[in-house]
Design a protein around this motif. Structure first.
Motif, mmCIF file in Angstrom:
data_model
loop_
_atom_site.group_PDB
_atom_site.id
_atom_site.type_symbol
_atom_site.label_atom_id
_atom_site.label_comp_id
_atom_site.label_asym_id
_atom_site.label_seq_id
_atom_site.Cartn_x
_atom_site.Cartn_y
_atom_site.Cartn_z
ATOM 1 N N GLY A 15 -10.828 -35.243 -14.858
ATOM 2 C CA GLY A 15 -10.544 -36.463 -13.842
ATOM 3 C C GLY A 15 -8.896 -36.096 -13.146
ATOM 4 O O GLY A 15 -8.889 -36.820 -12.202
ATOM 5 N N GLY A 16 -8.387 -35.102 -13.873
ATOM 6 C CA GLY A 16 -6.955 -35.262 -13.292
ATOM 7 C C GLY A 16 -7.004 -33.829 -12.264
ATOM 8 O O GLY A 16 -8.001 -33.689 -11.826
ATOM 9 N N SER A 17 -5.563 -33.641 -11.924
ATOM 10 C CA SER A 17 -5.473 -32.752 -10.941
ATOM 11 C C SER A 17 -4.469 -31.778 -11.065
ATOM 12 O O SER A 17 -3.481 -32.012 -12.099
ATOM 13 N N LEU A 18 -4.464 -30.738 -10.537
ATOM 14 C CA LEU A 18 -3.283 -29.806 -10.386
ATOM 15 C C LEU A 18 -3.341 -28.970 -9.269
ATOM 16 O O LEU A 18 -4.577 -28.885 -8.508
ATOM 17 N N ARG A 19 -2.094 -28.579 -8.865
ATOM 18 C CA ARG A 19 -2.223 -27.673 -7.822
ATOM 19 C C ARG A 19 -1.595 -26.210 -7.955
ATOM 20 O O ARG A 19 -0.548 -26.269 -8.813
ATOM 21 N N LEU A 20 -2.367 -25.188 -7.999
ATOM 22 C CA LEU A 20 -1.894 -23.997 -8.259
ATOM 23 C C LEU A 20 -1.194 -23.143 -6.959
ATOM 24 O O LEU A 20 -1.525 -23.640 -5.883
ATOM 25 N N SER A 21 -0.266 -22.286 -7.267
ATOM 26 C CA SER A 21 0.414 -21.636 -6.037
ATOM 27 C C SER A 21 0.291 -20.199 -6.667
ATOM 28 O O SER A 21 0.124 -19.665 -7.665
ATOM 29 N N CYS A 22 0.051 -19.359 -5.388
ATOM 30 C CA CYS A 22 0.088 -17.814 -5.599
ATOM 31 C C CYS A 22 1.019 -17.136 -4.467
ATOM 32 O O CYS A 22 0.792 -17.441 -3.397
ATOM 33 N N THR A 23 2.089 -16.370 -5.033
ATOM 34 C CA THR A 23 2.760 -15.663 -3.948
ATOM 35 C C THR A 23 2.252 -14.200 -4.036
ATOM 36 O O THR A 23 2.377 -13.678 -4.929
ATOM 37 N N ALA A 24 2.104 -13.524 -2.909
ATOM 38 C CA ALA A 24 1.568 -12.131 -2.825
ATOM 39 C C ALA A 24 2.512 -11.353 -1.969
ATOM 40 O O ALA A 24 3.091 -11.763 -1.056
ATOM 41 N N SER A 25 2.573 -10.042 -2.327
ATOM 42 C CA SER A 25 3.229 -9.231 -1.577
ATOM 43 C C SER A 25 2.441 -9.124 -0.124
ATOM 44 O O SER A 25 1.211 -9.274 0.008
ATOM 45 N N GLY A 26 3.258 -8.646 0.847
ATOM 46 C CA GLY A 26 2.616 -8.424 2.271
ATOM 47 C C GLY A 26 1.415 -7.385 2.288
ATOM 48 O O GLY A 26 0.429 -7.860 3.009
ATOM 49 N N SER A 27 1.325 -6.636 1.719
ATOM 50 C CA SER A 27 0.072 -5.585 1.388
ATOM 51 C C SER A 27 -1.193 -6.501 0.934
ATOM 52 O O SER A 27 -2.312 -5.948 1.516
ATOM 53 N N ILE A 28 -1.043 -7.260 0.219
ATOM 54 C CA ILE A 28 -2.255 -7.888 -0.403
ATOM 55 C C ILE A 28 -2.260 -9.195 0.659
ATOM 56 O O ILE A 28 -3.654 -9.605 1.124
ATOM 57 N N PHE A 29 -1.332 -10.087 1.132
ATOM 58 C CA PHE A 29 -1.462 -11.340 1.667
ATOM 59 C C PHE A 29 -2.034 -11.137 2.952
ATOM 60 O O PHE A 29 -2.857 -11.982 3.763
ATOM 61 N N ASN A 30 -1.797 -10.207 3.659
ATOM 62 C CA ASN A 30 -2.149 -9.797 5.017
ATOM 63 C C ASN A 30 -3.433 -9.197 5.183
ATOM 64 O O ASN A 30 -3.805 -8.918 6.323
ATOM 65 N N THR A 31 -4.244 -9.385 4.244
ATOM 66 C CA THR A 31 -5.506 -8.893 4.379
ATOM 67 C C THR A 31 -6.369 -10.272 5.083
ATOM 68 O O THR A 31 -5.812 -11.272 5.304
ATOM 69 N N TYR A 32 -7.591 -9.923 5.619
ATOM 70 C CA TYR A 32 -8.184 -10.750 6.316
ATOM 71 C C TYR A 32 -8.554 -12.269 5.641
ATOM 72 O O TYR A 32 -8.576 -13.357 6.177
ATOM 73 N N ALA A 33 -8.681 -12.015 4.393
ATOM 74 C CA ALA A 33 -8.892 -13.375 3.588
ATOM 75 C C ALA A 33 -8.326 -13.501 2.243
ATOM 76 O O ALA A 33 -8.375 -12.210 1.601
ATOM 77 N N MET A 34 -8.043 -14.430 1.704
ATOM 78 C CA MET A 34 -7.354 -14.652 0.365
ATOM 79 C C MET A 34 -8.280 -15.495 -0.459
ATOM 80 O O MET A 34 -9.000 -16.553 0.036
#
Length: 116
Positions: A15-34
């Protein structure tokens, strides 16, 4: 150089909550979808949420209505807000490109454990 750094996992009660974060390099982040993937013990890694460069989102049926994926293009960061967590959500969570062939490079992931 490809880089993925996931964080935000932990132990939470059902019933609890969490927030995940992910920092990616440009070569990966700039793809059409993450996307956010997860792998539970003894199971294959599976895509649970996906977001395109224009903000369109898709979710696995098992998390629809409970998880929300978002992205901050300026920070090259993808987030996963997880609410109403269930024991079956326990897994290692990874982010990566969610467009084209299965990526070869993966980060270390972040462990999410849902248990009373």
């Amino acid at each position: 150089q490809a880089q993925l750094v996931e964080s935000g996992g932990g132990l939470v009660q059902p019933g609890g909550s969490l927030r995940l974060s992910c920092t990616a390099s440009g070569s990966i982040f700039n793809t059409y979808a993450m996307g956010w993937y997860r792998q539970a013990p003894g199971k294959q890694r599976a895509l649970v949420a996906r977001i395109t460069v224009t903000g369109g989102t898709n979710y696995a049926e098992s998390v629809k209505g409970r998880f929300t994926i978002s992205r901050d293009n300026a920070k090259k960061t993808v987030y996963l807000q997880m609410n109403s967590l269930k024991p079956e959500d326990t897994a290692v969570y990874y982010c990566n490109s969610a467009y084209g062939p299965t990526p070869a490079y993966w980060g270390q992931g972040t462990q999410v454990t849902v248990s009373a």
